[in-house]
Design a protein around this motif. Structure first.
Motif, mmCIF file in Angstrom:
data_model
loop_
_atom_site.group_PDB
_atom_site.id
_atom_site.type_symbol
_atom_site.label_atom_id
_atom_site.label_comp_id
_atom_site.label_asym_id
_atom_site.label_seq_id
_atom_site.Cartn_x
_atom_site.Cartn_y
_atom_site.Cartn_z
ATOM 1 N N GLY A 1 53.086 40.959 48.866
ATOM 2 C CA GLY A 1 51.985 40.079 48.516
ATOM 3 C C GLY A 1 51.451 40.266 47.112
ATOM 4 N N VAL A 2 51.855 41.316 46.422
ATOM 5 C CA VAL A 2 51.352 41.613 45.075
ATOM 6 C C VAL A 2 52.323 41.050 44.054
ATOM 7 C CG1 VAL A 2 50.711 43.420 43.448
ATOM 8 C CG2 VAL A 2 50.183 43.677 45.875
ATOM 9 N N GLY A 3 51.840 40.119 43.238
ATOM 10 C CA GLY A 3 52.634 39.540 42.174
ATOM 11 C C GLY A 3 52.179 40.015 40.807
ATOM 12 N N ALA A 4 52.631 39.308 39.785
ATOM 13 C CA ALA A 4 52.322 39.721 38.412
ATOM 14 C C ALA A 4 50.828 39.607 38.116
ATOM 15 C CB ALA A 4 53.136 38.871 37.430
ATOM 16 N N ILE A 5 50.202 38.497 38.540
ATOM 17 C CA ILE A 5 48.781 38.301 38.262
ATOM 18 C C ILE A 5 47.948 39.366 38.971
ATOM 19 C CG2 ILE A 5 46.851 36.697 38.472
ATOM 20 C CD1 ILE A 5 48.875 35.826 36.474
ATOM 21 N N THR A 6 48.250 39.625 40.229
ATOM 22 C CA THR A 6 47.492 40.627 40.978
ATOM 23 C C THR A 6 47.669 42.011 40.381
ATOM 24 O OG1 THR A 6 47.819 39.304 42.982
ATOM 25 C CG2 THR A 6 47.098 41.566 43.282
ATOM 26 N N ALA A 7 48.892 42.345 39.987
ATOM 27 C CA ALA A 7 49.162 43.682 39.454
ATOM 28 C C ALA A 7 48.438 43.918 38.137
ATOM 29 C CB ALA A 7 50.666 43.874 39.282
ATOM 30 N N VAL A 8 48.517 42.960 37.214
ATOM 31 C CA VAL A 8 47.903 43.181 35.908
ATOM 32 C C VAL A 8 46.380 43.090 35.999
ATOM 33 C CG1 VAL A 8 47.959 40.767 35.150
ATOM 34 C CG2 VAL A 8 48.135 42.596 33.470
ATOM 35 N N THR A 9 45.853 42.272 36.895
ATOM 36 C CA THR A 9 44.400 42.229 37.080
ATOM 37 C C THR A 9 43.887 43.542 37.659
ATOM 38 O OG1 THR A 9 44.541 39.841 37.467
ATOM 39 C CG2 THR A 9 42.509 40.927 38.106
ATOM 40 N N TYR A 10 44.614 44.076 38.623
ATOM 41 C CA TYR A 10 44.237 45.372 39.207
ATOM 42 C C TYR A 10 44.327 46.477 38.162
ATOM 43 C CZ TYR A 10 43.978 49.008 42.793
ATOM 44 O OH TYR A 10 43.590 50.082 43.559
ATOM 45 N N LEU A 11 45.347 46.422 37.321
ATOM 46 C CA LEU A 11 45.528 47.451 36.291
ATOM 47 C C LEU A 11 44.367 47.467 35.308
ATOM 48 C CD1 LEU A 11 47.634 49.512 35.064
ATOM 49 C CD2 LEU A 11 48.343 47.630 33.587
ATOM 50 N N THR A 12 43.924 46.289 34.881
ATOM 51 C CA THR A 12 42.837 46.227 33.905
ATOM 52 C C THR A 12 41.471 46.491 34.528
ATOM 53 O OG1 THR A 12 42.705 43.820 34.235
ATOM 54 C CG2 THR A 12 44.109 44.616 32.460
ATOM 55 N N THR A 13 41.329 46.276 35.827
ATOM 56 C CA THR A 13 40.039 46.518 36.483
ATOM 57 C C THR A 13 39.837 47.995 36.804
ATOM 58 O OG1 THR A 13 40.093 44.305 37.464
ATOM 59 C CG2 THR A 13 38.598 45.902 38.449
ATOM 60 N N ILE A 14 40.836 48.624 37.388
ATOM 61 C CA ILE A 14 40.717 50.044 37.743
ATOM 62 C C ILE A 14 40.838 50.926 36.497
ATOM 63 C CG2 ILE A 14 41.650 51.889 39.167
ATOM 64 C CD1 ILE A 14 40.251 49.633 40.691
ATOM 65 N N ASP A 15 41.771 50.595 35.637
ATOM 66 C CA ASP A 15 41.971 51.241 34.336
ATOM 67 C C ASP A 15 42.446 52.688 34.470
ATOM 68 O OD1 ASP A 15 41.807 51.062 31.420
ATOM 69 O OD2 ASP A 15 40.190 52.533 31.621
ATOM 70 N N ASP A 16 41.816 53.465 35.318
ATOM 71 C CA ASP A 16 42.185 54.873 35.490
ATOM 72 C C ASP A 16 42.079 55.222 36.970
ATOM 73 O OD1 ASP A 16 42.740 57.535 35.273
ATOM 74 O OD2 ASP A 16 40.852 58.097 34.322
ATOM 75 N N PRO A 17 43.201 55.509 37.650
ATOM 76 C CA PRO A 17 43.119 55.802 39.091
ATOM 77 C C PRO A 17 42.391 57.103 39.395
ATOM 78 C CG PRO A 17 45.333 56.217 38.270
ATOM 79 C CD PRO A 17 44.581 55.564 37.151
ATOM 80 N N ALA A 18 42.269 57.992 38.433
ATOM 81 C CA ALA A 18 41.576 59.261 38.663
ATOM 82 C C ALA A 18 40.071 59.081 38.814
ATOM 83 C CB ALA A 18 41.878 60.233 37.526
ATOM 84 N N ARG A 19 39.559 57.866 38.550
ATOM 85 C CA ARG A 19 38.128 57.617 38.720
ATOM 86 C C ARG A 19 37.703 57.765 40.173
ATOM 87 N NH1 ARG A 19 37.416 51.710 36.889
ATOM 88 N NH2 ARG A 19 35.340 52.128 37.742
ATOM 89 N N PHE A 20 38.614 57.538 41.097
ATOM 90 C CA PHE A 20 38.288 57.543 42.525
ATOM 91 C C PHE A 20 38.918 58.773 43.172
ATOM 92 C CE2 PHE A 20 38.493 53.182 41.028
ATOM 93 C CZ PHE A 20 37.270 52.679 41.426
#
Length: 291
Positions: A167-186
Motif C-alpha cells: 500500500g505504500v507508494g512513492a508519494i506516501t514514502a517521501v511524505t513520510y520521510l520528510t515528516t518524520i525526518d529522524d526515526p530516532a525521535r520516537f
C-alpha cells in the motif's frame, strides 16, 4: 535559548545552532494559555513568557526538520497545489461546457441568446481560448514536479525500503520521510500513530470515561497520505499480506470506516519500524501484524 515555532523558526534555529548556541524550538500551544493572561501583549512580554516557561520546564520541544527534508517538502507542497488548481480549473471548464450544452437545447430565447454570446466570446483569439489553454500549462508543470519527486525517490534508499510495505507508494514514502525526518525521535514505533493524530481522543473526569474520534494532531498532509494508502490496500490490492488480512478481520468487527483509520495507523507504525531497523518488509511475516 527558546524559540517559538513559527515561519522563521527553522532559519533562526539553524543559525543559532551553527554558532554553537543551545537553542530549542518550543510548542506555541503551551504559551497560548500563559499569554492570554497578559493585559498587554507585545514582543517583550512574549519573550518574558518564553523565558518563564523555560525556567520552570513547562514546554514541549518541537523538532526542526533538516534543510533537505524542508526542500523535499516544499516540492511536495508545490506539486499538490498545482494538482489541486488543475482539478479546479478542469471542473470549472467542464461545468461551463455543460451549462452551454443545456442552454443550447433550451427553448428559452434568453438562454439561447446568452449561449450564443458565450460561444462568440469563446471564439479563437478570445478570452475562452485562453482559459481552455490553462489546464495544459498546469498539467505540464505538475508533471515536471512529479518527475522530480520520482527521481528523488529512486535515489533514496530509505524510500525504496518503505515502498516494500503493501500500500505504500512513492508519494506516501517521501511524505513520510520528510515528516518524520529522524526515526530516532520516537522511542517506540507505536508513538508515531499518536504523533500523526491517528489515535482516539480520551476524556476522563470523575465517573465519565469515554473515547471519541481520532485527535487529528500533527501534519494534515501526512495523516491523509497513509489514510489513502490504507484505503487502496483494502479495496484495490490483490496480493495478500499480513496487514491486509488484519484489516479485513477488523472490518468484520468494527466496520470499514474505522478499519481504514486503524490500517493507516498500522502502516505508519510499520514504516517507522522498517526505517529504524534498516530492513525490508516481509510479506509473509506474522510480526507485521503485531501491535
Amino acid at each position: 535559548m527558546g524559540l517559538e515555532a513559527g515561519a522563521t523558526a527553522a532559519w533562526l534555529y539553524n543559525g543559532l545552532r551553527k554558532r554553537g548556541l543551545a537553542a530549542i524550538c518550543i510548542d506555541p500551544r503551551r504559551l497560548r494559555a500563559l499569554t492570554k493572561t497578559m493585559p498587554i501583549k507585545n514582543d517583550r512580554n512574549d519573550a518574558r513568557a518564553i523565558a518563564g516557561c523555560l525556567r520552570v520546564g513547562w514546554f514541549s520541544i518541537v523538532h526542526v526538520k533538516s534543510d533537505e527534508s524542508q526542500e523535499i517538502r516544499m516540492l511536495l507542497c508545490n506539486r499538490r497545489t498545482l494538482q489541486t488548481k488543475q482539478i479546479d480549473i478542469e471542473n470549472e471548464i467542464r461545468g461551463t461546457l455543460r451549462f452551454r450544452h443545456q442552454a443550447r437545447r433550451s427553448h428559452n430565447l434568453g438562454l439561447r441568446a446568452r449561449s450564443r454570446a458565450d460561444r462568440e466570446h469563446a471564439s479563437p483569439g478570445g478570452h475562452g481560448e485562453t482559459d481552455a489553454d490553462r489546464p495544459s500549462g498546469s498539467s505540464t508543470a505538475c508533471a515536471v514536479l512529479h518527475k522530480m519527486m520520482l527521481d528523488m525517490v529512486r535515489k533514496d534508499e530509505t524510500c525504496r525500503q518503505l515502498m516494500t510495505i503493501p500500500g505504500v507508494g512513492a508519494i506516501t514514502a517521501v511524505t513520510y520521510l520528510t515528516t518524520i525526518d529522524d526515526p530516532a525521535r520516537f522511542e517506540r514505533s507505536r508513538d508515531v500513530g499518536a504523533h500523526l493524530g491517528l489515535t482516539p481522543k480520551k476524556y476522563a473526569s470523575g465517573e465519565v470515561d469515554r473515547n471519541s474520534g481520532i485527535s487529528k494532531c500533527g501534519d494534515v498532509a501526512m495523516r491523509s497520505t497513509p489514510y489513502q494508502a490504507s484505503l487502496a490496500l483494502l479495496t484495490r490490492s490483490t496480493k495478500n499480506s499480513g496487514i491486509r488480512a488484519w484489516g479485513l478481520a477488523v472490518a468484520k468487527r468494527r466496520g470499514f470506516r474505522r478499519t481504514v483509520v486503524a490500517v493507516a495507523r498500522k502502516l505508519a507504525i510499520v514504516m517507522h519500524r522498517v526505517w529504524a531497523d534498516g530492513t525490508e518488509y516481509h510479506w509473509e511475516s506474522k510480526a507485521a501484524t503485531a501491535n
